[in-house]
Design an enzyme around this catalytic site. Structure first.
Site, mmCIF file in Angstrom:
data_model
loop_
_atom_site.group_PDB
_atom_site.id
_atom_site.type_symbol
_atom_site.label_atom_id
_atom_site.label_comp_id
_atom_site.label_asym_id
_atom_site.label_seq_id
_atom_site.Cartn_x
_atom_site.Cartn_y
_atom_site.Cartn_z
ATOM 1 N N TYR A 101 11.094 1.156 12.808
ATOM 2 C CA TYR A 101 9.641 1.012 12.947
ATOM 3 C C TYR A 101 9.198 1.136 14.398
ATOM 4 C CZ TYR A 101 4.926 -0.897 12.456
ATOM 5 O OH TYR A 101 3.554 -1.061 12.478
ATOM 6 N N LYS B 168 6.978 4.249 16.199
ATOM 7 C CA LYS B 168 5.645 4.110 16.800
ATOM 8 C C LYS B 168 5.659 4.593 18.256
ATOM 9 C CE LYS B 168 3.449 2.380 13.199
ATOM 10 N NZ LYS B 168 2.410 3.141 12.480
HETATM 11 P P1 NAP Z 1 0.123 -1.858 4.093
HETATM 12 O O1 NAP Z 1 -0.886 -2.800 3.564
HETATM 13 O O2 NAP Z 1 1.526 -1.936 3.625
HETATM 14 O O3 NAP Z 1 -0.449 -0.373 3.849
HETATM 15 C C1 NAP Z 1 0.331 0.753 4.083
HETATM 16 C C2 NAP Z 1 -0.370 1.942 3.453
HETATM 17 O O4 NAP Z 1 0.424 3.113 3.704
HETATM 18 C C3 NAP Z 1 -0.488 1.809 1.931
HETATM 19 O O5 NAP Z 1 -1.694 2.385 1.506
HETATM 20 C C4 NAP Z 1 0.696 2.638 1.450
HETATM 21 O O6 NAP Z 1 0.521 3.155 0.145
HETATM 22 C C5 NAP Z 1 0.630 3.752 2.472
HETATM 23 N N1 NAP Z 1 1.820 4.584 2.477
HETATM 24 C C6 NAP Z 1 3.103 4.227 2.713
HETATM 25 N N2 NAP Z 1 3.898 5.298 2.605
HETATM 26 C C7 NAP Z 1 3.089 6.357 2.314
HETATM 27 C C8 NAP Z 1 3.304 7.722 2.096
HETATM 28 N N3 NAP Z 1 4.539 8.271 2.128
HETATM 29 N N4 NAP Z 1 2.239 8.518 1.837
HETATM 30 C C9 NAP Z 1 1.003 8.001 1.800
HETATM 31 N N5 NAP Z 1 0.732 6.713 1.960
HETATM 32 C C10 NAP Z 1 1.773 5.902 2.229
HETATM 33 O O7 NAP Z 1 0.226 -1.951 5.689
HETATM 34 P P2 NAP Z 1 -0.890 -1.961 6.845
HETATM 35 O O8 NAP Z 1 -0.615 -3.128 7.687
HETATM 36 O O9 NAP Z 1 -2.244 -1.771 6.274
HETATM 37 O O10 NAP Z 1 -0.423 -0.672 7.661
HETATM 38 C C11 NAP Z 1 -1.300 0.402 7.972
HETATM 39 C C12 NAP Z 1 -0.879 0.980 9.315
HETATM 40 O O11 NAP Z 1 -1.101 -0.010 10.333
HETATM 41 C C13 NAP Z 1 0.600 1.337 9.406
HETATM 42 O O12 NAP Z 1 0.751 2.559 10.107
HETATM 43 C C14 NAP Z 1 1.202 0.201 10.208
HETATM 44 O O13 NAP Z 1 2.353 0.591 10.911
HETATM 45 C C15 NAP Z 1 0.047 -0.087 11.149
HETATM 46 N N6 NAP Z 1 0.101 -1.400 11.795
HETATM 47 C C16 NAP Z 1 0.019 -2.532 11.072
HETATM 48 C C17 NAP Z 1 0.062 -3.771 11.714
HETATM 49 C C18 NAP Z 1 -0.020 -5.056 10.959
HETATM 50 O O14 NAP Z 1 0.134 -6.124 11.602
HETATM 51 N N7 NAP Z 1 -0.286 -5.051 9.654
HETATM 52 C C19 NAP Z 1 0.180 -3.831 13.110
HETATM 53 C C20 NAP Z 1 0.260 -2.647 13.828
HETATM 54 C C21 NAP Z 1 0.212 -1.431 13.164
HETATM 55 P P3 NAP Z 1 1.165 2.441 -1.184
HETATM 56 O O15 NAP Z 1 0.178 1.391 -1.626
HETATM 57 O O16 NAP Z 1 1.295 3.574 -2.132
HETATM 58 O O17 NAP Z 1 2.484 1.847 -0.770
#
Ligand code: NAP
Length: 246
Positions: A169, A173
């Site tokens: 991860y 990034k």
């Molecule tokens: P999340 O709730 O797990 O959402 C992830 C999303 O990505 C879901 O809609 C998932 O779809 C989708 N996804 C995963 N693999 C995919 C693929 N191959 N094709 C299309 N869609 C796919 O996580 P989140 O926290 O909202 O994450 C969103 C972004 O924010 C990510 O890039 C993550 O690295 C970044 N981020 C998050 C945090 C945090 O603290 N949460 C911090 C920094 C950065 P499904 O429902 O089908 O699995």
């Protein structure tokens, strides 16, 4: 710097928009009267998210998009071209993570899987959507990154970032940040801006809801950089407080 009015009626694609931060980014863009294309790999989840936003008055449409599938990416690009002829905003948000392994014991296959989604996915989607973004008056690309990809923070024992160990991860990034600069440089003479944006530590499925902020809070900076005014930066890494150290 941000000018939502400039983007009224604009067309935005958000990958992984069916839940979490991506859903909230779609909601935030929709609130600015932007047409939001809900990219999702699962039709039922994507349609449900689009329906929920439509219920709030957002012009939201589901488009099937698995960022690891070349077929769905090219079909999505054709679908957008047929309906709208161009694209104004691309948010590469879809992401996955692997936790609980030391660099010395994480399965290489798992690292590759994370890279497929977090790095090669955004590259493939950006390449496919660029011809449509080039037809926009002001294209904007936001890569949803993480402070966990910041080498300076990871290398600082005082920083909480150095405590979060995830070889796939975190390095995906870091590479996404570098990819942001590569595209920004290529597009420097165009009206397209490319930035990486950190949402902060948000409670979502990716971290079993351990994050300290809401997904809606996390969506604010990505929405801001997706609707940057023409004088805004390109090729940077930002969070809601401004520039983040690489
Ligand atoms: P999340 O709730 O797990 O959402 C992830 C999303 O990505 C879901 O809609 C998932 O779809 C989708 N996804 C995963 N693999 C995919 C693929 N191959 N094709 C299309 N869609 C796919 O996580 P989140 O926290 O909202 O994450 C969103 C972004 O924010 C990510 O890039 C993550 O690295 C970044 N981020 C998050 C945090 C945090 O603290 N949460 C911090 C920094 C950065 P499904 O429902 O089908 O699995």
């Amino acid at each position: 710097m941000t000018n939502g009015d400039l983007f009224q009626g604009a067309i935005a694609l958000v990958t992984g928009a069916n839940k979490g931060i991506g859903f909230e980014i779609a909601r935030g863009l929709g609130a600015k009267k932007i047409v939001v294309l809900i990219g999702a790999r699962d039709a039922a989840r994507g349609q449900a998210a689009a329906a929920s936003l439509k219920g709030e008055g957002v012009d939201a449409r589901f488009v099937e998009l698995d960022v690891t599938s070349a077929g769905t990416i090219s079909r999505a690009a054709r679908w957008i071209e047929d309906r709208f002829g161009h694209l104004d905003i691309l948010v590469n948000n879809a992401g996955i993570a692997e936790w609980g392994f030391k660099p010395s014991d994480v399965d290489l296959a798992k690292v590759r899987e994370v890279y497929e989604t977090n790095l090669f996915g955004p590259i493939a989607v950006t390449q496919a959507m660029l011809p449509l973004l080039r037809r926009s008056k002001r294209g904007r690309i936001v890569n949803v990154s993480s402070s966990l990809g910041s080498l300076s923070m990871a290398n600082d024992p005082q920083s909480p970032v150095s405590q979060f160990v995830a070889l796939g991860y975190n390095t995906s990034k870091t590479a996404l940040n570098s990819m942001t600069v590569q595209f920004a440089n290529e597009l420097r003479e165009t009206s397209i801006k490319v930035n990486a944006v950190c949402p902060g530590y948000c409670a979502t499925d990716i971290n079993d809801h351990r994050g300290l902020r809401s997904a809606a809070q996390g969506a604010m900076a990505p929405v801001q950089y997706a609707t940057l005014g023409d004088e805004g930066p390109s090729g940077g890494l930002f969070d809601e407080n401004g520039r983040v150290a690489w």
